[in-house]
Design an enzyme around this catalytic site. Structure first.
Site, PDB file in Angstrom:
ATOM      1  N   LYS A 280       0.731  -1.679   0.014  1.00  0.00           N
ATOM      2  CA  LYS A 280      -0.140  -0.036  -0.034  1.00  0.00           C
ATOM      3  C   LYS A 280       1.020   0.859  -0.192  1.00  0.00           C
ATOM      4  O   LYS A 280       2.113   1.157   0.166  1.00  0.00           O
ATOM      5  CB  LYS A 280      -1.013  -0.250   0.934  1.00  0.00           C
ATOM      6  CG  LYS A 280      -1.991  -0.471   1.202  1.00  0.00           C
ATOM      7  CD  LYS A 280      -2.606  -0.715   2.598  1.00  0.00           C
ATOM      8  CE  LYS A 280      -4.393  -1.573   2.630  1.00  0.00           C
ATOM      9  NZ  LYS A 280      -5.190  -1.730   3.278  1.00  0.00           N
ATOM     10  N   GLU A 366     -19.338  -8.957   9.133  1.00  0.00           N
ATOM     11  CA  GLU A 366     -20.540  -8.426   9.692  1.00  0.00           C
ATOM     12  C   GLU A 366     -21.679  -9.515   9.743  1.00  0.00           C
ATOM     13  O   GLU A 366     -22.531  -9.260  11.507  1.00  0.00           O
ATOM     14  CB  GLU A 366     -21.120  -7.382   8.489  1.00  0.00           C
ATOM     15  CG  GLU A 366     -20.691  -6.377   7.799  1.00  0.00           C
ATOM     16  CD  GLU A 366     -19.951  -6.391   6.742  1.00  0.00           C
ATOM     17  OE1 GLU A 366     -19.270  -5.621   6.320  1.00  0.00           O
ATOM     18  OE2 GLU A 366     -19.469  -7.616   6.190  1.00  0.00           O
ATOM     19  N   ARG A 394     -25.480  -6.198   5.891  1.00  0.00           N
ATOM     20  CA  ARG A 394     -25.668  -7.249   5.044  1.00  0.00           C
ATOM     21  C   ARG A 394     -25.267  -8.568   6.691  1.00  0.00           C
ATOM     22  O   ARG A 394     -25.134  -9.466   6.030  1.00  0.00           O
ATOM     23  CB  ARG A 394     -23.679  -6.936   5.307  1.00  0.00           C
ATOM     24  CG  ARG A 394     -23.365  -6.129   4.176  1.00  0.00           C
ATOM     25  CD  ARG A 394     -21.775  -6.310   3.649  1.00  0.00           C
ATOM     26  NE  ARG A 394     -21.574  -7.204   3.185  1.00  0.00           N
ATOM     27  CZ  ARG A 394     -19.981  -7.533   2.315  1.00  0.00           C
ATOM     28  NH1 ARG A 394     -19.477  -6.809   2.650  1.00  0.00           N
ATOM     29  NH2 ARG A 394     -20.233  -7.969   1.587  1.00  0.00           N
TER      30      ARG A 394
END
Length: 628
Positions: A280, A366, A394
Site C-alpha cells: 500500500k 459483519e 449485510r
C-alpha cells in the site's frame, strides 16, 4: 500533460496491449504519479491505488478487456483502472456531484463489468460471469481481484467453495498487501510461479493424474507429495483444497513476473488462483509509512503531505462515540467492543489501546460480528457493535434471528447514518430507520447533536433488549458535551420550539435545519429522538393542537420514521394533514453532503419551501372535526 508523455497516449486498454515491456514499466511510473497528483487535488482513496498500479497494467495488457471481465473487489483500488479505460481526463471530477464515482459502476464504463463498493463480492460475481460464458458457449475470461482483507469474509469462501466444483474457467487474483517478500524468497517464488502456471506443468500435472488414477495408492501418494511440496514454499494448500490451482505468491510490482504468469494462467482451463503481494502506498514514501492515514485523505500537497489543520476541527460523532465507549468501559467491566475491520473509521483506536482484551476486530465479517455479539450477550456481557449503517445491512438475518428473536441486549452504534457524500449510494445509511423499526424488541434512537448522542448511547446501554443509536458522518452542531451520562426516558421526545399552525417532528440531526425553517414560518418543532418506541403521546398532542404535521428525517421515506407517525395517527383515529420529508425513492449519487441534502429538499430552505408549497403561508388549513 507534459509530465506524462506515455500516459497521455493511452485512451483504452487496447493502447496498453500494444506497449513493449520497457514501455509498460515507464507507464507504471507515470500512472502512479498521475494517481498521486489526482487524489491530492480531489481527495479520495490513495494508499490502495498506489499499490495496484502494476497489477492493473498487467491485467489490461494480458486480458482482452472489456471482452474479458475484470471484477474488482470493493473497488476503492480502481483509480489506475479508470485512468487506463478512458476516464483519465475526468479524474478531476472524482467523487464530486456529477463526476465519476470512486468505485466501479456499470453505467459509467463498459470496463466496469460489475458495480462494487462493499467487500468480498468479486469471486461470486466473476463465477457467475464464468458460468454464464460457459452456458452461452462464448470464449471469454472472468477475473476477480480481491484483497487479503476482503478474504476474511465468509462470502468469499462460499464463492471459492462453489467455484471449485462449478467447472468454469476463472481466475482469482489475491492482492495481498499486508506482507512482504524478502529478496531470496521473492526470487524463488517468481521462478516457481512461472513454473506452476506454465503449460508444461499443467499438462504434466493432469497427465499424471490420469495415469495414476488407475493405481489409487500411487495417485494419493503423488497428490500428497505435490501438496506438501507446494506447502513448503507457498501458502496455497487451502485454495488447492477448494479445487483451485494455486500459484504464487509473486511480487505484484514486478511486471516481468506478473505478465508471463498471467499469460500462462489465461490459457489454462478451470479454476486458477494467483497470489500477488503488493505494498500500500507504493512509490509515495509518506503513504508507504502511514497507509492508514493515507487510505482516504482529503485534498493535500504531495510535496508536504498531510498536515494538521491550523484550527482544531469540531468534534465528530465518531469521536463522541469513541470517547463514550472508553468512559462506559471504565464504569462497566462487562462492556465488549466489536468492529468488522473499521477500527479507525468507527472511532475505536483509543478503546483498543486502553482495553485490548475487550476489543475485537473480527475482520470484514459483519454477519459473524453480530452473532458473535449475541454469544457474548448470552453469557452476561454487554457487547457494543460499532458498524456503519450500510454494512449492518449485510448482517440483517443475524440481527433478526440471533439477536432480536432472543431479545439480547446488544448495542448497535450505527455510524454514517444518512447521506455520506463522496462515497455515494453504496455507503449511504439511507435505510436503517426503515429496516430496524420493523424488528420486534428493537429500539431505534436518533440523536440530534453530539451531547444527545452521548446520552442516548448511555440510554441504549442501560436497556435489557437490542438497541441501535444512529448518527451521521462528520461533526455536529458544536454543542457542549456533558461528561456526566444521563439516561433519557425511553421513547420520549421534547418540544424545542413553540409556534403556530404547523408542528415539525424532526428525527436526528435534521432538527437544526427544521428549527431554522420554523423561525421563518413560526412553526412548532419537536425533537423526537426515538423512532422506536415512538413518542405516540407527543405525536397525538401535537396533532390535536396544530393544523398539520411535518416529519423530517435523513432516511428513506418508505417505511421510515414518517411512516411510524402516520401509523400512530391512524391507530389513534386522528385525521390531520401530514407532510413526510426525507430521502426520495431513488439512490442518491455521490457529492457534497450539504448539496445533496439541498437537492433532496432537506436543508432549511428546502423544508420551508416544501411546507409552504403544501400548506400555504397564511390561509388557515381546513380539516375534518375529530372526536378525541
Amino acid at each position: 500533460m507534459k509530465n506524462y508523455p506515455l500516459l497521455q497516449t493511452i485512451d483504452s486498454p487496447a493502447d496498453v496491449r500494444r506497449l513493449s515491456r520497457p514501455q509498460l514499466k515507464q507507464l507504471a511510473v507515470e500512472l502512479r504519479e498521475y494517481v498521486l497528483q489526482s487524489v491530492a487535488q480531489t481527495g479520495g482513496h490513495l494508499s490502495s491505488n498506489l499499490g495496484t498500479v502494476e497489477l492493473t497494467i498487467a491485467l489490461h495488457h494480458v486480458f482482452n478487456t472489456p471482452h474479458d471481465r475484470l471484477v474488482w473487489d470493493v473497488g476503492h483500488q480502481t483509480y489506475p483502472h479508470k485512468i487506463l479505460t478512458g476516464r483519465r481526463d475526468r479524474m478531476s471530477t472524482l467523487k464530486q456531484l456529477g463526476g465519476i464515482s470512486g468505485f466501479p459502476r456499470r453505467n459509467e464504463s463498459e470496463y466496469d463489468t460489475f458495480g462494487t463498493a462493499h467487500s468480498s463480492t468479486s469471486i461470486s460475481a466473476a463465477l457467475g460471469m464464468a458460468v454464464a460464458t460457459k452456458l452461452k458457449g462464448e470464449n471469454r475470461k472472468a477475473v476477480a481481484i480481491i484483497g487479503d482483507g476482503a478474504m476474511s469474509a465468509g462470502m468469499a469462501f462460499e464463492a471459492l467453495n462453489n467455484a471449485g466444483v462449478a467447472h468454469a474457467d476463472m481466475l482469482v487474483v489475491l492482492n495481498d498487501n499486508d506482507m512482504s517478500i524478502s529478496p531470496p524468497v521473492g526470487a524463488l517464488n517468481k521462478y516457481l510461479a512461472r513454473l506452476m502456471s506454465g503449460k508444461f506443468y499443467a499438462t504434466a500435472r493432469e497427465g499424471a493424474k490420469n495415469v495414476l488414477k488407475g493405481a489409487p495408492p500411487l495417485f494419493e501418494l503423488a497428490r500428497r507429495f505435490e501438496e506438501h511440496a507446494k506447502g513448503m514454499v507457498v501458502p496455497g494448500t487451502i485454495f488447492e483444497e477448494f479445487g483451485f490451482n494455486y500459484v504464487g505468491p509473486i511480487d505484484g510490482h514486478d511486471l516481468d513476473s506478473l505478465i508471463p504468469t498471467l499469460e500462462n494462467l489465461r490459457d489454462l482451463k478451470g479454476a486458477q488462483f494467483l497470489h500477488v503481494v503488493t505494498k500500500k502506498g507504493r512509490g509515495y514514501d509518506r503513504a508507504e509509512a502511514d497507509p492508514v492515514n493515507y487510505h482516504g485523505p482529503g485534498k493535500f500537497d504531495p510535496a508536504v503531505g498531510l498536515q494538521k489543520p491550523a484550527t482544531p476541527p469540531k468534534i465528530t460523532y465518531t469521536q463522541v462515540f469513541g470517547q463514550w465507549l472508553c468512559d462506559m468501559a471504565e464504569k462497566d467491566k462487562r462492556l465488549v467492543g466489536i468492529t468488522p475491520a473499521m477500527r479507525e473509521g468507527s472511532g475505536m483506536v483509543e478503546f483498543h489501546k486502553r482495553f485490548p482484551q475487550r476489543y475485537h476486530d473480527v475482520g470484514i465479517a459483519e454477519q459473524h460480528a453480530v452473532t458473535f455479539a449475541a454469544g457474548l450477550a448470552c453469557e452476561g456481557l454487554k457487547p457494543v457493535v460499532a458498524i456503519y449503517s450500510t454494512f449492518l445491512q449485510r448482517a440483517y438475518d443475524q440481527l433478526i434471528h440471533d439477536v432480536a428473536i432472543q431479545n439480547l441486549p446488544v448495542v448497535f452504534a450505527l455510524d454514517r447514518g444518512g447521506l455520506v457524500g463522496a462515497d455515494g449510494a453504496t455507503h449511504a445509511g439511507a435505510y436503517d430507520l426503515a429496516y430496524l423499526r420493523c424488528i420486534p424488541n428493537m429500539s431505534v434512537m436518533t440523536p440530534s447533536d453530539e451531547n444527545e448522542c452521548r446520552q442516548l448511547l448511555f440510554t441504549a446501554y442501560c436497556q435489557d433488549h437490542p438497541t441501535a443509536v444512529r448518527y451521521p458522518r462528520g461533526s455536529g452542531a458544536g454543542v457542549e458535551i456533558q461528561s456526566e451520562m444521563t439516561e433519557i426516558p425511553l421513547g420520549k421526545g421534547e418540544v424545542r420550539r413553540h409556534g403556530q399552525r404547523i408542528a415539525i417532528l424532526a428525527f436526528g440531526t435534521l432538527l437544526h435545519p427544521a428549527l431554522a425553517a420554523a423561525e421563518r414560518i413560526d412553526a412548532t418543532v419537536a425533537n423526537m429522538r426515538f423512532v422506536k418506541p415512538l413518542d405516540v403521546a407527543l405525536v397525538c398532542e401535537l396533532a390535536r393542537s396544530h393544523e398539520a404535521l411535518v416529519t423530517v428525517e435523513e432516511g428513506c421515506l418508505m417505511g421510515g420514521a414518517g411512516g411510524a407517525v402516520l401509523e400512530a395517527l391512524a391507530a389513534a383515529g386522528i385525521d390531520v394533514p401530514v407532510l413526510n420529508l426525507g430521502l426520495p425513492d431513488q439512490f442518491i449519487e455521490h457529492g457534497d453532503p450539504a448539496k445533496l441534502l439541498a437537492i433532496c429538499g432537506l436543508d432549511a430552505a428546502g423544508i420551508e419551501q416544501s411546507i409552504l408549497k403544501r400548506f400555504g403561508s397564511r390561509p388557515s388549513l381546513v380539516r375534518p372535526a375529530v372526536n378525541h
